[in-house]
Design a protein around this motif. Structure first.
Motif, short mmCIF file in Angstrom:
data_model
loop_
_atom_site.label_atom_id
_atom_site.label_comp_id
_atom_site.label_asym_id
_atom_site.label_seq_id
_atom_site.Cartn_x
_atom_site.Cartn_y
_atom_site.Cartn_z
N TYR A 200 -19.43 16.31 -17.34
CA TYR A 200 -19.85 15.67 -18.58
C TYR A 200 -20.54 16.70 -19.46
CZ TYR A 200 -22.55 12.79 -21.81
OH TYR A 200 -23.09 12.24 -22.94
N HIS B 175 -16.80 4.37 -21.52
CA HIS B 175 -16.06 5.44 -22.20
C HIS B 175 -14.87 4.86 -22.93
CE1 HIS B 175 -13.09 6.39 -18.67
NE2 HIS B 175 -13.39 5.12 -18.72
N ALA C 127 -17.49 9.35 -24.12
CA ALA C 127 -18.52 8.33 -23.86
C ALA C 127 -18.66 7.48 -25.12
CB ALA C 127 -19.84 9.00 -23.51
#
Length: 140
Positions: free
Chosen positions: A41, A70, A10
């Motif tokens: 995530y 990202h 990210a």
């Protein structure tokens, strides 16, 4: 049929509302392309498995590659598939703090669904490693 698994970072740590926006976007795109898969995530790192018809998976991967949320996208797996590993998930999803996300359709109710899978497909094994390494344990 084809499957791609990638990992990325990210651009910054994501808040719950941002993760929900990503999930909703993924579900919309996946439905449009008849893609199934799972998105995990943890601590600023995404890992995603997508599967479907080869042209659709490649097209969706190109869209994902351009997503500005990202960076450092690394394709871990790109292979042919005889059957889907996640046939019922328009996009299964898990994050470290699931309190605000469990009401969303497609939310991965438990990482046990992957960890306890007897499927030895490479994508499933990669996801198991990610879950274990990041202590991403969610149960409901």
């Amino acid at each position: 049929m084809k499957q791609i698994v990638y990992i990325s970072s990210a651009v910054r740590l994501m808040q719950d509302n941002e993760l929900l926006a990503i999930l909703k976007s993924a579900q919309k795109n996946n439905k449009a392309y008849n893609i199934t898969g799972v998105l995990l995530y943890s601590g600023g790192t995404f890992i995603q498995a997508i599967e479907g018809e080869a042209k659709d998976v490649d097209k969706l991967y190109d869209i994902v590659d351009l997503d500005p949320r990202h960076k450092s996208l690394i394709k871990l797996l790109d292979k042919s598939l005889t059957e889907r590993n996640f046939p019922d998930w328009s996009m299964g999803f898990a994050a470290v703090d699931e309190d605000n996300t469990k009401e969303i359709a497609g939310f991965l109710g438990s990482t046990d669904e992957i960890l306890n899978s007897e499927n030895n497909n490479a994508a499933v094994n990669i996801l198991k490693t990610f879950i274990t390494t990041n202590n991403l344990v969610i149960t409901h």
